[in-house]
Design a protein around this motif. Structure first.
Motif, PDB file in Angstrom:
ATOM      1  N   SER A  23       0.830  -1.207   0.000  1.00 41.00           N
ATOM      2  CA  SER A  23       0.000   0.000   0.000  1.00 41.00           C
ATOM      3  C   SER A  23       0.864   1.257   0.000  1.00 41.00           C
ATOM      4  CB  SER A  23      -0.970   0.008   1.183  1.00 41.00           C
ATOM      5  OG  SER A  23      -0.286   0.149   2.410  1.00 41.00           O
ATOM      6  N   GLU A  58      -3.009   7.177   5.906  1.00 41.50           N
ATOM      7  CA  GLU A  58      -4.262   6.739   5.294  1.00 41.50           C
ATOM      8  C   GLU A  58      -4.087   5.424   4.543  1.00 41.50           C
ATOM      9  OE1 GLU A  58      -7.583   8.243   2.041  1.00 41.50           O
ATOM     10  OE2 GLU A  58      -6.180   9.709   2.882  1.00 41.50           O
ATOM     11  N   GLU A  61      -3.890   2.670   7.209  1.00 39.80           N
ATOM     12  CA  GLU A  61      -5.183   2.467   7.873  1.00 39.80           C
ATOM     13  C   GLU A  61      -6.211   1.858   6.937  1.00 39.80           C
ATOM     14  OE1 GLU A  61      -5.934   6.291   9.671  1.00 39.80           O
ATOM     15  OE2 GLU A  61      -4.753   5.744  11.449  1.00 39.80           O
ATOM     16  N   ASP A  62      -6.116   2.154   5.641  1.00 39.75           N
ATOM     17  CA  ASP A  62      -7.018   1.538   4.656  1.00 39.75           C
ATOM     18  C   ASP A  62      -6.830   0.026   4.581  1.00 39.75           C
ATOM     19  OD1 ASP A  62      -8.188   3.947   4.016  1.00 39.75           O
ATOM     20  OD2 ASP A  62      -7.156   4.178   2.097  1.00 39.75           O
ATOM     21  N   GLN A  63      -5.667  -0.468   5.014  1.00 38.01           N
ATOM     22  CA  GLN A  63      -5.405  -1.908   5.038  1.00 38.01           C
ATOM     23  C   GLN A  63      -5.872  -2.554   6.337  1.00 38.01           C
ATOM     24  OE1 GLN A  63      -4.299  -3.627   2.339  1.00 38.01           O
ATOM     25  NE2 GLN A  63      -4.570  -1.612   1.376  1.00 38.01           N
TER      26      GLN A  63
END
Length: 68
Positions: A23, A58, A61-63
């Motif tokens: 990511s 971000e 945290e999206d993962q």
């Protein structure tokens, strides 16, 4: 080029390592992201004119992981 160490909670396996590093590496401006599972950190080499700490947070945290 800048370097930042990010504390990440919840990483425990190879899948976690890959999810976080992939990511971050997908962000424009990140040249390398090295995950240390034992320490719960990610060392990121990046171009601070292209990407900032908020974008990196971000992406992590999206993962599904928490940034300290």
């Amino acid at each position: 080029m800048a370097t930042k160490t990010i504390q990440v909670e919840g990483m425990s396996c190879e899948h976690c390592r890959n999810a976080v590093s992939d990511s971050l590496n997908s962000l424009d401006g990140v040249s390398q992201a090295d995950v240390n599972l034992e320490a719960g950190t990610v060392d990121v080499n990046y171009d601070d004119t292209k990407v900032d700490a908020a974008a990196m947070t971000e992406a992590i945290e999206d993962q599904g992981y928490d940034v300290k």
